[in-house]
Motif scaffolding. Structure first.
Motif, PDB file in Angstrom:
ATOM      1  N   ASP A 285       0.825  -1.220   0.000  1.00  0.00           N
ATOM      2  CA  ASP A 285       0.000   0.000   0.000  1.00  0.00           C
ATOM      3  C   ASP A 285       0.853   1.262   0.000  1.00  0.00           C
ATOM      4  N   ALA A 286       2.042   1.185  -0.590  1.00  0.00           N
ATOM      5  CA  ALA A 286       2.916   2.356  -0.697  1.00  0.00           C
ATOM      6  C   ALA A 286       3.206   2.591  -2.171  1.00  0.00           C
ATOM      7  N   ASN A 287       2.846   3.779  -2.651  1.00  0.00           N
ATOM      8  CA  ASN A 287       3.061   4.143  -4.044  1.00  0.00           C
ATOM      9  C   ASN A 287       4.275   5.069  -4.167  1.00  0.00           C
ATOM     10  N   VAL A 288       4.711   5.285  -5.391  1.00  0.00           N
ATOM     11  CA  VAL A 288       5.862   6.156  -5.643  1.00  0.00           C
ATOM     12  C   VAL A 288       5.509   7.584  -5.231  1.00  0.00           C
ATOM     13  N   ASN A 289       6.475   8.272  -4.614  1.00  0.00           N
ATOM     14  CA  ASN A 289       6.366   9.658  -4.118  1.00  0.00           C
ATOM     15  C   ASN A 289       5.501   9.769  -2.871  1.00  0.00           C
ATOM     16  N   ASP A 290       5.151   8.645  -2.253  1.00  0.00           N
ATOM     17  CA  ASP A 290       4.418   8.707  -0.980  1.00  0.00           C
ATOM     18  C   ASP A 290       5.386   8.937   0.177  1.00  0.00           C
ATOM     19  N   LYS A 291       4.970   9.751   1.130  1.00  0.00           N
ATOM     20  CA  LYS A 291       5.765  10.013   2.326  1.00  0.00           C
ATOM     21  C   LYS A 291       5.347   9.039   3.428  1.00  0.00           C
ATOM     22  N   ILE A 292       6.346   8.376   4.010  1.00  0.00           N
ATOM     23  CA  ILE A 292       6.066   7.391   5.055  1.00  0.00           C
ATOM     24  C   ILE A 292       6.863   7.742   6.298  1.00  0.00           C
ATOM     25  N   ILE A 293       6.419   7.192   7.430  1.00  0.00           N
ATOM     26  CA  ILE A 293       7.083   7.400   8.723  1.00  0.00           C
ATOM     27  C   ILE A 293       7.343   6.035   9.341  1.00  0.00           C
ATOM     28  N   LEU A 294       8.602   5.787   9.714  1.00  0.00           N
ATOM     29  CA  LEU A 294       8.992   4.537  10.358  1.00  0.00           C
ATOM     30  C   LEU A 294       9.155   4.807  11.845  1.00  0.00           C
ATOM     31  N   ASN A 295       8.326   4.124  12.661  1.00  0.00           N
ATOM     32  CA  ASN A 295       8.295   4.397  14.104  1.00  0.00           C
ATOM     33  C   ASN A 295       9.133   3.436  14.933  1.00  0.00           C
ATOM     34  N   LYS A 296       9.497   2.290  14.393  1.00  0.00           N
ATOM     35  CA  LYS A 296      10.271   1.319  15.163  1.00  0.00           C
ATOM     36  C   LYS A 296      11.762   1.672  15.109  1.00  0.00           C
ATOM     37  N   VAL A 297      12.130   2.703  15.869  1.00  0.00           N
ATOM     38  CA  VAL A 297      13.514   3.174  15.905  1.00  0.00           C
ATOM     39  C   VAL A 297      14.178   2.547  17.129  1.00  0.00           C
ATOM     40  N   LEU A 298      15.190   1.743  16.906  1.00  0.00           N
ATOM     41  CA  LEU A 298      15.857   1.042  18.003  1.00  0.00           C
ATOM     42  C   LEU A 298      17.010   1.848  18.598  1.00  0.00           C
ATOM     43  N   LEU A 299      17.615   2.707  17.814  1.00  0.00           N
ATOM     44  CA  LEU A 299      18.775   3.452  18.306  1.00  0.00           C
ATOM     45  C   LEU A 299      18.953   4.699  17.446  1.00  0.00           C
ATOM     46  N   VAL A 300      19.380   5.774  18.099  1.00  0.00           N
ATOM     47  CA  VAL A 300      19.725   7.021  17.423  1.00  0.00           C
ATOM     48  C   VAL A 300      21.076   7.464  17.953  1.00  0.00           C
ATOM     49  N   GLY A 301      21.981   7.796  17.055  1.00  0.00           N
ATOM     50  CA  GLY A 301      23.318   8.194  17.468  1.00  0.00           C
ATOM     51  C   GLY A 301      23.776   9.466  16.785  1.00  0.00           C
ATOM     52  N   THR A 302      24.505  10.294  17.549  1.00  0.00           N
ATOM     53  CA  THR A 302      25.151  11.488  17.014  1.00  0.00           C
ATOM     54  C   THR A 302      26.640  11.394  17.314  1.00  0.00           C
ATOM     55  N   ARG A 303      27.373  12.500  17.071  1.00  0.00           N
ATOM     56  CA  ARG A 303      28.806  12.484  17.324  1.00  0.00           C
ATOM     57  C   ARG A 303      29.135  12.522  18.815  1.00  0.00           C
ATOM     58  N   THR A 304      28.208  12.995  19.631  1.00  0.00           N
ATOM     59  CA  THR A 304      28.500  13.120  21.067  1.00  0.00           C
ATOM     60  C   THR A 304      27.544  12.323  21.945  1.00  0.00           C
ATOM     61  N   LYS A 305      26.388  11.897  21.440  1.00  0.00           N
ATOM     62  CA  LYS A 305      25.389  11.236  22.274  1.00  0.00           C
ATOM     63  C   LYS A 305      24.857   9.998  21.567  1.00  0.00           C
ATOM     64  N   ALA A 306      24.288   9.092  22.373  1.00  0.00           N
ATOM     65  CA  ALA A 306      23.652   7.880  21.872  1.00  0.00           C
ATOM     66  C   ALA A 306      22.339   7.683  22.605  1.00  0.00           C
ATOM     67  N   TYR A 307      21.255   7.485  21.837  1.00  0.00           N
ATOM     68  CA  TYR A 307      19.923   7.259  22.398  1.00  0.00           C
ATOM     69  C   TYR A 307      19.575   5.799  22.134  1.00  0.00           C
ATOM     70  N   ILE A 308      19.619   4.987  23.189  1.00  0.00           N
ATOM     71  CA  ILE A 308      19.408   3.540  23.074  1.00  0.00           C
ATOM     72  C   ILE A 308      17.981   3.225  23.505  1.00  0.00           C
TER      73      ILE A 308
END
Length: 217
Positions: free
Chosen positions: A125-148
């Motif tokens: 159910d996803a067509n070309v040029n559709d905007k989607i949001i992925l909510n299952k984020v397990l980890l986010v990292g930057t140069r100074t911090k880590a969000y686990i």
């Protein structure tokens, strides 16, 4: 007397024959013979007329192009570079904004970075040029911090745009049974979706773990 005449008759050649030595001409080569010398240099009147060579024409063209460039560069003012402090501040700000995330799509995990694309399993159910949001984020990292995440990072979201709905490269499935005359050659192309990551948001309020400044070796 007769013996003398007989010897003379034997030694003298017959009247009808001629001597080879008299018929062949003789030549004598003198050491004083001089051959005409070839002049090594020609006078200006004797030199042939030659057209303008390609090298001279090329040099003239290069000289004209250089003069035009010098005229153009004189009219344009040279750009003044920014101060060193501003350049360093801009570089550090860009480094601080670098972020990546580990997101779960279906049963697989992917490392995503804003601005890059990746291939995932088929998104229904996803067509070309559709905007989607992925909510299952397990980890986010930057140069100074880590969000686990525990197991996911609360309120974190990965924004993406669907670019293509296609098929993966062909895989050959060959089946064979010996002594049974059984052979099957089947091709398969797995459906896949190409998405481009546009941004990662919502992780700022989640508790973060700061990276130590002095990392042990």
């Amino acid at each position: 007397m007769a013996s003398a005449l007989g010897a003379a008759a034997v030694l003298s050649p017959p009247v009808g024959l001629f001597s080879l030595s008299r018929s062949l001409p003789t030549f004598s080569v003198s050491s004083k013979v001089r051959f005409p010398s070839i002049p090594t240099r020609l006078s200006s009147s004797q030199r042939p007329f030659l057209p303008l060579s390609s090298s001279i024409a090329r040099k003239s063209n290069l000289r004209a192009a250089a003069e035009e460039e010098s005229i153009q560069t004189e009219d344009v003012d040279p750009a003044v570079p920014a101060p060193v402090e501003e350049q360093l501040a801009a570089s550090t700000a860009a480094k601080e904004e670098d972020v990546f995330a580990v997101v779960m799509v279906g049963s697989r995990q992917y490392i995503v970075i804003p601005g890059r694309f990746l291939y995932t399993q088929r998104l229904k159910d996803a067509n070309v040029n559709d905007k989607i949001i992925l909510n299952k984020v397990l980890l986010v990292g930057t140069r100074t911090k880590a969000y686990i995440g525990q197991p996911i990072v609360t309120n974190a979201a990965v924004h993406a745009v669907v670019e293509e709905q296609g098929l993966d490269h062909k895989v050959i499935v060959f089946k064979y049974k010996r002594k049974k005359n059984y052979r099957r050659n089947i091709g398969h192309r797995q459906p896949r979706t190409r998405i481009r990551i546009t941004g990662i948001t919502g992780y700022e309020n989640f508790p973060a773990e700061t990276m130590p400044e002095n990392v042990p070796a």
